[in-house]
Scaffold this motif. Sequence first.
Motif, mmCIF file in Angstrom:
data_model
loop_
_atom_site.group_PDB
_atom_site.id
_atom_site.type_symbol
_atom_site.label_atom_id
_atom_site.label_comp_id
_atom_site.label_asym_id
_atom_site.label_seq_id
_atom_site.Cartn_x
_atom_site.Cartn_y
_atom_site.Cartn_z
ATOM 1 N N GLN A 57 -55.739 104.592 56.411
ATOM 2 C CA GLN A 57 -55.339 105.984 56.528
ATOM 3 C C GLN A 57 -53.836 106.142 56.682
ATOM 4 O O GLN A 57 -53.338 107.253 56.678
ATOM 5 N N LEU A 58 -53.112 105.055 56.817
ATOM 6 C CA LEU A 58 -51.661 105.144 56.902
ATOM 7 C C LEU A 58 -51.072 105.192 55.505
ATOM 8 O O LEU A 58 -51.671 104.702 54.547
ATOM 9 N N PRO A 59 -49.878 105.789 55.330
ATOM 10 C CA PRO A 59 -49.401 106.141 53.992
ATOM 11 C C PRO A 59 -48.747 105.003 53.231
ATOM 12 O O PRO A 59 -47.728 105.185 52.595
ATOM 13 N N TRP A 60 -49.347 103.789 53.263
ATOM 14 C CA TRP A 60 -48.751 102.697 52.497
ATOM 15 C C TRP A 60 -48.722 103.006 51.008
ATOM 16 O O TRP A 60 -47.786 102.671 50.305
ATOM 17 N N ARG A 61 -49.782 103.609 50.497
ATOM 18 C CA ARG A 61 -49.891 103.828 49.053
ATOM 19 C C ARG A 61 -48.848 104.810 48.537
ATOM 20 O O ARG A 61 -48.606 104.883 47.352
ATOM 21 N N GLY A 62 -48.221 105.575 49.438
ATOM 22 C CA GLY A 62 -47.257 106.561 48.989
ATOM 23 C C GLY A 62 -45.831 106.077 48.941
ATOM 24 O O GLY A 62 -44.951 106.781 48.456
ATOM 25 N N TRP A 63 -45.572 104.858 49.423
ATOM 26 C CA TRP A 63 -44.183 104.428 49.552
ATOM 27 C C TRP A 63 -43.467 104.302 48.223
ATOM 28 O O TRP A 63 -42.271 104.514 48.130
ATOM 29 N N GLY A 64 -44.180 103.932 47.152
ATOM 30 C CA GLY A 64 -43.521 103.757 45.866
ATOM 31 C C GLY A 64 -43.645 104.959 44.958
ATOM 32 O O GLY A 64 -43.314 104.877 43.771
ATOM 33 N N ALA A 65 -44.098 106.101 45.475
ATOM 34 C CA ALA A 65 -44.319 107.282 44.644
ATOM 35 C C ALA A 65 -42.992 107.926 44.240
ATOM 36 O O ALA A 65 -41.977 107.780 44.907
ATOM 37 N N ASP A 66 -43.025 108.674 43.129
ATOM 38 C CA ASP A 66 -41.831 109.388 42.670
ATOM 39 C C ASP A 66 -41.402 110.453 43.678
ATOM 40 O O ASP A 66 -40.212 110.633 43.947
ATOM 41 N N LEU A 67 -42.377 111.174 44.207
ATOM 42 C CA LEU A 67 -42.109 112.181 45.235
ATOM 43 C C LEU A 67 -43.066 111.947 46.396
ATOM 44 O O LEU A 67 -44.241 111.658 46.177
ATOM 45 N N ARG A 123 -43.108 124.619 38.745
ATOM 46 C CA ARG A 123 -42.733 124.513 40.159
ATOM 47 C C ARG A 123 -43.869 123.845 40.930
ATOM 48 O O ARG A 123 -45.034 124.200 40.774
ATOM 49 N N ILE A 124 -43.518 122.880 41.779
ATOM 50 C CA ILE A 124 -44.524 122.251 42.625
ATOM 51 C C ILE A 124 -44.018 122.215 44.060
ATOM 52 O O ILE A 124 -42.813 122.160 44.311
ATOM 53 N N VAL A 125 -44.961 122.269 44.997
ATOM 54 C CA VAL A 125 -44.659 122.129 46.419
ATOM 55 C C VAL A 125 -45.616 121.087 46.976
ATOM 56 O O VAL A 125 -46.840 121.249 46.883
ATOM 57 N N LEU A 126 -45.060 120.017 47.535
ATOM 58 C CA LEU A 126 -45.875 118.985 48.172
ATOM 59 C C LEU A 126 -46.082 119.352 49.635
ATOM 60 O O LEU A 126 -45.135 119.717 50.332
ATOM 61 N N ASN A 127 -47.321 119.218 50.088
ATOM 62 C CA ASN A 127 -47.632 119.468 51.486
ATOM 63 C C ASN A 127 -47.459 118.180 52.295
ATOM 64 O O ASN A 127 -47.065 117.137 51.767
ATOM 65 N N THR A 128 -47.799 118.230 53.546
ATOM 66 C CA THR A 128 -47.652 117.119 54.471
ATOM 67 C C THR A 128 -48.307 115.835 53.981
ATOM 68 O O THR A 128 -49.393 115.863 53.384
ATOM 69 N N GLY A 129 -47.655 114.702 54.234
ATOM 70 C CA GLY A 129 -48.233 113.394 53.959
ATOM 71 C C GLY A 129 -48.726 113.208 52.541
ATOM 72 O O GLY A 129 -49.813 112.682 52.335
ATOM 73 N N SER A 130 -47.925 113.614 51.560
ATOM 74 C CA SER A 130 -48.350 113.574 50.161
ATOM 75 C C SER A 130 -47.518 112.596 49.350
ATOM 76 O O SER A 130 -46.365 112.306 49.695
ATOM 77 N N ALA A 131 -48.112 112.093 48.279
ATOM 78 C CA ALA A 131 -47.418 111.169 47.372
ATOM 79 C C ALA A 131 -47.820 111.513 45.943
ATOM 80 O O ALA A 131 -49.000 111.650 45.637
ATOM 81 N N LEU A 132 -46.815 111.653 45.071
ATOM 82 C CA LEU A 132 -47.051 112.151 43.711
ATOM 83 C C LEU A 132 -46.173 111.401 42.723
ATOM 84 O O LEU A 132 -44.998 111.149 42.985
ATOM 85 N N ASP A 133 -46.747 111.049 41.588
ATOM 86 C CA ASP A 133 -45.997 110.460 40.477
ATOM 87 C C ASP A 133 -45.901 111.474 39.341
ATOM 88 O O ASP A 133 -46.838 112.248 39.099
ATOM 89 N N ILE A 134 -44.770 111.467 38.633
ATOM 90 C CA ILE A 134 -44.550 112.361 37.492
ATOM 91 C C ILE A 134 -44.542 111.515 36.228
ATOM 92 O O ILE A 134 -43.729 110.597 36.095
#
Length: 336
Positions: A112-122, A139-150
């Motif tokens: 449940q810790l955000p390891w998978r998000g460390w290499g994300a674009d945003l 337009r995009i808005v990321l909420n808390t504890g999020s990880a996103l690739d473009i």
Amino acid sequence: MSVHPPPGTALPAPVVDAAVEWLVHLWSGTATVESRADWQRWRAAHPQHEQAWQHIEATNARLRGHSATGMLTAATAVSTLASPASPRRRHALRGIGGLAIGGAAAWMGYEQLPWRGWGADLRTAKGGQRSTTLPDGTRIVLNTGSALDIRYTDGLRRLLLREGEVLVATAHDPAAMPRSFVVDTPSGRIRALGTRFTVRHDGGSASNTSEVAVYEGAVELSPARQPGATVRVDAGQSARLTPAAATAPAAHTAEPAWAEGVLVASDTRLSDFVAELRRYRSGMVSVAPEVAHLRLSGVFPLADTDRILHSLAQVLPVEVRMPVRCWVRIGPLNGS
């Protein structure tokens, strides 16, 4: 008698609370020879106590890359370094305070810790948000504890939501050959049909479910394992997407309150409210079973989660205990 309960046995909440309480005490720099002896007696008093402590030690060793015994030895040593008022003592305690946060977080579980998000674009940290305009004007808005690739290509405008939540307001594609706009999650694909919508996928969820809500236009949901079984979701509707199927759309009217910086409760169970609040606050927030059923309504500013917690005691018959900021317990008044 076995030293540890059988693997997979759930630990009672009071045992977990006591283990974390000992952790905070030992890392606070105020532990004495007597209190450390009490801690050892507590560990020996019941197999579940030792299991709880071993869980903390093993998890922190994995998270920190150092032995948990070494951390405790360092914490114990700090208590004898100097007087509480000395700069040296204050400096050491600040360092141990950071480890205490990690110790409380250990109970969230490694996945449940955000390891998978460390290499994300945003990405955003817990409690944070981030707004971005993409090359096509979307337009995009990321909420808390999020990880996103473009992943924009000549043939497709694609976002990959690893975890968390995103609000998307699509723009017309300026390319000569208009490209589809999609958001992919581990559950499947959401294809925008000229729209404004949110997608939420909690990375620690065992159900592997994405939640989609549409505010303008429409989207089309395609399950990862059944891409042909599409479901259309129109403005004012929401649906859930799993790798196997998408649910039938259901009506909804609420705009995404988090995008306005607030958390809204409408006759909401306290346990459910706190579960949502945990997404925006680091550390542990536990609710005693005796008060979990209480209900509340209101609008709460996400910029100050301490204020939210303190306000609960003003609107509900509960006591909010906060020994340290990373550890909060909500229970009945006077412990009754």
